[in-house]
Design an enzyme around this catalytic site. Sequence first.
Site, PDB file in Angstrom:
ATOM      1  N   GLN A 195       0.823  -1.204   0.000  1.00  0.00           N
ATOM      2  CA  GLN A 195       0.000   0.000   0.000  1.00  0.00           C
ATOM      3  C   GLN A 195       0.862   1.261   0.000  1.00  0.00           C
ATOM      4  O   GLN A 195       1.904   1.316   0.646  1.00  0.00           O
ATOM      5  CB  GLN A 195      -0.904  -0.012   1.236  1.00  0.00           C
ATOM      6  CG  GLN A 195      -2.012   1.018   1.207  1.00  0.00           C
ATOM      7  CD  GLN A 195      -3.102   0.716   2.217  1.00  0.00           C
ATOM      8  OE1 GLN A 195      -3.211  -0.402   2.706  1.00  0.00           O
ATOM      9  NE2 GLN A 195      -3.913   1.704   2.529  1.00  0.00           N
TER      10      GLN A 195
ATOM     11  N   ARG B  35      -9.651  -7.945   3.228  1.00  0.00           N
ATOM     12  CA  ARG B  35      -8.556  -7.446   4.067  1.00  0.00           C
ATOM     13  C   ARG B  35      -8.643  -5.934   4.218  1.00  0.00           C
ATOM     14  O   ARG B  35      -8.487  -5.392   5.324  1.00  0.00           O
ATOM     15  CB  ARG B  35      -7.218  -7.833   3.438  1.00  0.00           C
ATOM     16  CG  ARG B  35      -5.970  -7.391   4.195  1.00  0.00           C
ATOM     17  CD  ARG B  35      -4.738  -7.806   3.383  1.00  0.00           C
ATOM     18  NE  ARG B  35      -3.489  -7.625   4.099  1.00  0.00           N
ATOM     19  CZ  ARG B  35      -2.695  -6.570   3.999  1.00  0.00           C
ATOM     20  NH1 ARG B  35      -3.054  -5.560   3.202  1.00  0.00           N
ATOM     21  NH2 ARG B  35      -1.564  -6.503   4.667  1.00  0.00           N
TER      22      ARG B  35
ATOM     23  N   HIS C 142       0.215  -3.759  10.942  1.00  0.00           N
ATOM     24  CA  HIS C 142       1.211  -4.722  11.432  1.00  0.00           C
ATOM     25  C   HIS C 142       1.549  -4.494  12.910  1.00  0.00           C
ATOM     26  O   HIS C 142       2.711  -4.455  13.306  1.00  0.00           O
ATOM     27  CB  HIS C 142       2.467  -4.669  10.554  1.00  0.00           C
ATOM     28  CG  HIS C 142       2.190  -5.009   9.127  1.00  0.00           C
ATOM     29  ND1 HIS C 142       1.868  -6.273   8.701  1.00  0.00           N
ATOM     30  CD2 HIS C 142       2.118  -4.217   8.022  1.00  0.00           C
ATOM     31  CE1 HIS C 142       1.640  -6.260   7.398  1.00  0.00           C
ATOM     32  NE2 HIS C 142       1.780  -5.030   6.960  1.00  0.00           N
TER      33      HIS C 142
ATOM     34  N   GLN D  34       0.457 -12.311   9.481  1.00  0.00           N
ATOM     35  CA  GLN D  34       1.078 -11.112   8.917  1.00  0.00           C
ATOM     36  C   GLN D  34       0.423  -9.808   9.387  1.00  0.00           C
ATOM     37  O   GLN D  34       1.092  -8.792   9.564  1.00  0.00           O
ATOM     38  CB  GLN D  34       1.025 -11.187   7.383  1.00  0.00           C
ATOM     39  CG  GLN D  34       1.767 -10.094   6.649  1.00  0.00           C
ATOM     40  CD  GLN D  34       1.004  -9.597   5.424  1.00  0.00           C
ATOM     41  OE1 GLN D  34       0.011  -8.913   5.550  1.00  0.00           O
ATOM     42  NE2 GLN D  34       1.504  -9.949   4.246  1.00  0.00           N
TER      43      GLN D  34
ATOM     44  N   SER E 220       3.900  -6.788   2.465  1.00  0.00           N
ATOM     45  CA  SER E 220       2.587  -6.614   3.090  1.00  0.00           C
ATOM     46  C   SER E 220       1.478  -7.035   2.136  1.00  0.00           C
ATOM     47  O   SER E 220       1.356  -8.214   1.801  1.00  0.00           O
ATOM     48  CB  SER E 220       2.437  -5.163   3.554  1.00  0.00           C
ATOM     49  OG  SER E 220       1.270  -4.991   4.350  1.00  0.00           O
ATOM     50  N   LEU E 221       0.664  -6.102   1.662  1.00  0.00           N
ATOM     51  CA  LEU E 221      -0.364  -6.405   0.664  1.00  0.00           C
ATOM     52  C   LEU E 221       0.220  -7.168  -0.512  1.00  0.00           C
ATOM     53  O   LEU E 221      -0.425  -8.069  -1.081  1.00  0.00           O
ATOM     54  CB  LEU E 221      -0.989  -5.092   0.173  1.00  0.00           C
ATOM     55  CG  LEU E 221      -1.753  -5.120  -1.150  1.00  0.00           C
ATOM     56  CD1 LEU E 221      -3.033  -5.922  -1.004  1.00  0.00           C
ATOM     57  CD2 LEU E 221      -2.039  -3.716  -1.635  1.00  0.00           C
TER      58      LEU E 221
END
Length: 299
Positions: free
Chosen positions: A9, A113, A196, A245, A88-89
């Site tokens: 992101q 998500r 996170h 995650q 991440s994403l």
Amino acid sequence: MKVFVYPGQGAQFVCMGKSMYDENSRARELFEEANEILGFRITDIMFSGTDDELKQTKVTQPAIFLHSVILSKIWGKLFTPGMMAGHSLGEFSALTASNALSFEDGLTLVSKRAYAMQKACELQPSTMAAIIGLPDETVEKVCTEITDEIVVCANYNCPGQIAISGTETGIDRACEMLTAAGAKRALKLKVGGAFHSPLMEPARTELAEAINAAIFNKPVCPIYQNYTALPSTDAAEIKENLIAQLTAPVKWTQTIRNMVADGADHFVELGPGKVLQGLILKVDNSVTAESYQDKITTD
């Protein structure tokens, strides 16, 4: 060995993916399929919307995912990964591009998500900050010294660059302490919440149900996951790490080092922006890294 990596992101930009849609029939089919899956024309926002529209949670994460995955799909014979990873994403993009997830399931999970993270952000004021110029151990120590607020290391991006995540009060205090400890910069980020971190627990619980219900296949190559920074091809293990995650740090520095140790020497970033290319070279400047955000193949 050539490896493919996918951004997270923040990499989005207006007009992202438009040339692929206009010039490649397979890309156009996938974008239109995505519009149907999501229930709104995300392509209209991606191609001609405003920055603010593109920053909407329900748009940002699916948009980056679509750009990355569709770009991978139209590479054809040039798409020959020996390993893959995503920030991440971007891990969802890597899993979908590697055929561990179907296009529809990958996009559906990313959409869920995004909504789950947005709801978690609304439960408590929280944010993130980028810390530049300090050893990891110093940043970790300061975070642990703040005991009455939630403050944790969220992204190990490259040596000397860590993002921390937590409550707004906790992040403000940590930035002051880290500046005093010698940080070159301690800059609060314009994000909607503490990604996170333990503050994403409601999102983790909600997403876990969707991930466990989805069908995961063996990927075409090892996927180095954010949670462990280690490779996996086992569907059950991939699911477990993907769920973890959301509340655990992204171990990007460790991931790149492990990939290099396992033979990676040519990194290809597919998707919007060039952030990962820069981070990879800061982790290990002996490798080559390049970025693509547009098609390089034709129909």
